[in-house]
Design an enzyme around this catalytic site. Structure first.
Site, PDB file in Angstrom:
ATOM      1  N   TYR A 262       5.703  -7.315   4.203  1.00 13.08           N
ATOM      2  CA  TYR A 262       4.996  -6.983   5.438  1.00 13.08           C
ATOM      3  C   TYR A 262       5.614  -7.740   6.620  1.00 13.08           C
ATOM      4  O   TYR A 262       5.889  -7.166   7.676  1.00 13.08           O
ATOM      5  CB  TYR A 262       3.513  -7.314   5.312  1.00 13.08           C
ATOM      6  CG  TYR A 262       2.756  -7.101   6.600  1.00 13.08           C
ATOM      7  CD1 TYR A 262       2.337  -5.825   6.964  1.00 13.08           C
ATOM      8  CD2 TYR A 262       2.495  -8.152   7.463  1.00 13.08           C
ATOM      9  CE1 TYR A 262       1.672  -5.603   8.162  1.00 13.08           C
ATOM     10  CE2 TYR A 262       1.828  -7.945   8.669  1.00 13.08           C
ATOM     11  CZ  TYR A 262       1.420  -6.672   9.009  1.00 13.08           C
ATOM     12  OH  TYR A 262       0.770  -6.469  10.191  1.00 13.08           O
ATOM     13  N   ASP A 297       0.665  -0.401   1.468  1.00 13.26           N
ATOM     14  CA  ASP A 297       0.016   0.632   2.277  1.00 13.26           C
ATOM     15  C   ASP A 297       0.674   0.771   3.648  1.00 13.26           C
ATOM     16  O   ASP A 297       0.668   1.852   4.248  1.00 13.26           O
ATOM     17  CB  ASP A 297      -1.462   0.312   2.444  1.00 13.26           C
ATOM     18  CG  ASP A 297      -1.689  -1.078   3.002  1.00 13.26           C
ATOM     19  OD1 ASP A 297      -1.974  -1.185   4.215  1.00 13.26           O
ATOM     20  OD2 ASP A 297      -1.578  -2.052   2.254  1.00 13.26           O
ATOM     21  N   LYS A 369      -5.846  -2.659  -4.554  1.00 11.43           N
ATOM     22  CA  LYS A 369      -6.481  -2.577  -3.241  1.00 11.43           C
ATOM     23  C   LYS A 369      -6.160  -1.229  -2.613  1.00 11.43           C
ATOM     24  O   LYS A 369      -5.024  -0.943  -2.260  1.00 11.43           O
ATOM     25  CB  LYS A 369      -6.009  -3.709  -2.334  1.00 11.43           C
ATOM     26  CG  LYS A 369      -6.724  -3.707  -0.991  1.00 11.43           C
ATOM     27  CD  LYS A 369      -6.152  -4.755  -0.067  1.00 11.43           C
ATOM     28  CE  LYS A 369      -6.802  -4.654   1.305  1.00 11.43           C
ATOM     29  NZ  LYS A 369      -6.132  -5.508   2.289  1.00 11.43           N
TER      30      LYS A 369
END
Length: 518
Positions: A262, A297, A369
């Site tokens: 990320y 995600d 998640k």
């Protein structure tokens, strides 16, 4: 409910992920960073900041680095200086900041004595991690845990910790099992951890030790009121990843967003810096019993969720390898994935089910998640509310472990409190009405959903093979824009100047204790 995938194919994917990940682990073992050294000092008890807000750990690491470099670590020179100057850590940091201390690398018996004292001091911090883990387990046994899964995860983000607290408590009373305190915009790019309780964050609240303590105490109070343990999460990412991990472990946070990819892709942090930082942070999480959340995600907010589905699976496999190498167990692997396919795509819901079931089949013991739709949210709040309902239904059908609450105004505006209430009502309705629908839902072995899952897994295996063939493996793949379409070369990015290759004299008691070497 699981898909009928060939276990040999899954094993092949894991073996390839290990082959891709191993050079990154070896690189991380050979380097240190300013954040790793600061985290070590924090575990040894050094806290606080000067009147301008610069933490004492920054001053001390910078002073050592200026005198002898970072490649030996700070532990030996700092504890040698503590003895030579007859000081404690806080006073030594103040004097170092004022230029009143000169550091050198001890040798022989002097080095052995410094290592002994450093190990004892850092051991106190490690003991705090252990005590926090025991306290969590004791509290869950005493008052009870969330009664069902998926755990419902809700975000609080006002910028003011004293506003966050009542909102978090209200969310828990409305059914949230996990409260996530979003960090202030841009904190991931600060090369220091702010000090104290904060009230001025933008689109989030600063991650500080005092803010962690205040929110954990408030949620403990609400947990006892509700008769179930309410978990707290924050962000161990960015330029201070291992420091925030240490503070979170000592203050008994339960989950941390923790994924170097990320920071690399979406914050342009140097890949070498953040892979090194990630390894120590995950070792701390492993010891403290913290569940990590990874950020796959996010890839689907910049890349197409159908075409790039295999990059999510690839990253999940790599994150599993990195996490387990650092000591995390399956129950601590909150691997990320998301409901981000354009709703106008034919069979979009079936495709979402295929991707969610693929993750659950490959990682059956991980509390995955599951992230809500954001990319295709618009000003049509009614369609957004329906889309969130489909997301919740997919979560129920595929047995996700951690379900982040989607809101109909998400990614459009900052949601109102009333939007959160409606979002929680949506989750409760779907979960109560769908129940254990997954027990009755069995995709045809050779149907659309199963075949799509096999296709994505096959593409992941192909991608892992291509990464192995790159001269510099994963670092080249990241530089080429393989993940999230972002191109991040290994010799660029924020924080590169804070990396050093370890010398033969390097010593870090935190690493040696956490790796079980002492």
């Amino acid at each position: 409910m699981r898909l009928e995938l060939d276990p040999r194919t899954i094993a092949q994917a894991r073996a390839l992920a290990a082959k891709v990940g191993d050079p990154i682990v070896e690189m991380a073992k050979k380097h240190t960073t300013v954040a790793v050294e600061r985290a070590t000092l924090r575990l040894a008890g050094l806290a606080g900041a000067d009147p301008d807000g610069t933490p004492w750990v920054n001053h001390l690491v910078d002073a050592v680095r200026a005198d002898i470099g970072l490649e030996h670590g700070v532990s030996l020179p700092v504890w040698q200086a503590l003895s030579a100057y007859d000081n404690d850590l806080a006073r030594l940091a103040e004097e170092a900041a004022a230029g009143q201390v000169t550091f050198h690398l001890p040798e022989g018996a002097e080095a052995e004595l410094a290592a002994k004292h450093a190990r004892e001091a850092v051991g106190v911090g490690i003991a705090r991690l252990d005590a926090s883990r025991v306290a969590r387990e004791r509290m869950i046994a005493e008052i009870g845990d969330a009664p069902r899964k998926p755990w419902i995860y809700l975000i609080v983000a006002t910028g003011d910790i004293y506003e966050d607290i009542p909102q978090a408590q209200a969310a828990a009373r409305e059914g949230a099992d996990i409260i996530a305190v979003i960090r202030s915009t841009g904190q991931s790019l600060l090369d220091y951890v702010p000090e104290g309780a904060t009230r001025e964050g933008f689109a989030g609240t600063y991650a500080t030790q005092e803010n962690f303590r205040l929110m954990r105490a408030a949620l403990d109070e609400t947990s006892r009121e509700l008769g179930r343990y309410v978990r707290l999460t924050n962000y161990a990412s960015g330029l201070c990843m291992p420091e925030i991990a240490a503070l979170a472990g000592m203050e008994r946070l339960d989950m941390m967003l923790n994924d170097s990819m990320y920071g690399i892709l979406f914050r342009d942090i140097n890949p070498v810096r953040t892979f090194v930082d990630q390894r120590l942070s995950r070792q701390i999480h492993a010891r403290a019993g913290i569940i990590i959340n990874t950020g796959e995600d996010n890839y689907l907010t910049t890349a197409d969720a159908v075409e790039a589905a295999h990059t999510v699976t690839t990253s999940q496999l790599l994150n599993e390898y990195f996490a387990k190498e650092a000591g995390l167990e399956d129950w601590q692997l909150g691997l990320g994935h998301a409901f981000e396919i354009n709703p106008d795509v034919p069979d979009s819901f079936r495709l979402e089910l295929a991707h969610a079931l693929l993750a659950k089949t490959i990682f059956p013991d991980a509390p995955l998640k599951w992230m809500p739709p954001t990319r295709h949210m618009t000003g049509d709040i009614f369609k957004g509310y329906l889309l969130d309902g489909f997301f919740n239904l997919a979560g129920a059908m595929t047995d996700q472990g951690i379900l982040l609450v989607g809101m109909m105004t998400e990614a459009v505006v900052t949601p109102w409190l009333s939007d959160r209430d409606l979002a929680l009502q949506n989750v409760r309705y779907v979960m109560e009405s769908a129940g254990k629908l997954g027990e009755d839902f069995h995709p045809a072995p050779d149907g659309f959903i199963a075949n799509r899952a096999r296709e994505v897994l096959g593409e992941s295996i192909d991608l892992l093979g291509k990464i192995i063939d790159e001269p510099n493996g994963l670092l080249d793949a990241i530089a080429d824009g393989t993940f999230g379409l972002m191109k991040r070369p290994a010799d660029a990015g924020k924080g590169l100047e804070g990396v050093a290759e370890k010398s033969s004299a390097y010593y870090n008691p935190a690493s040696t204790i956490l790796e079980g070497e002492e």
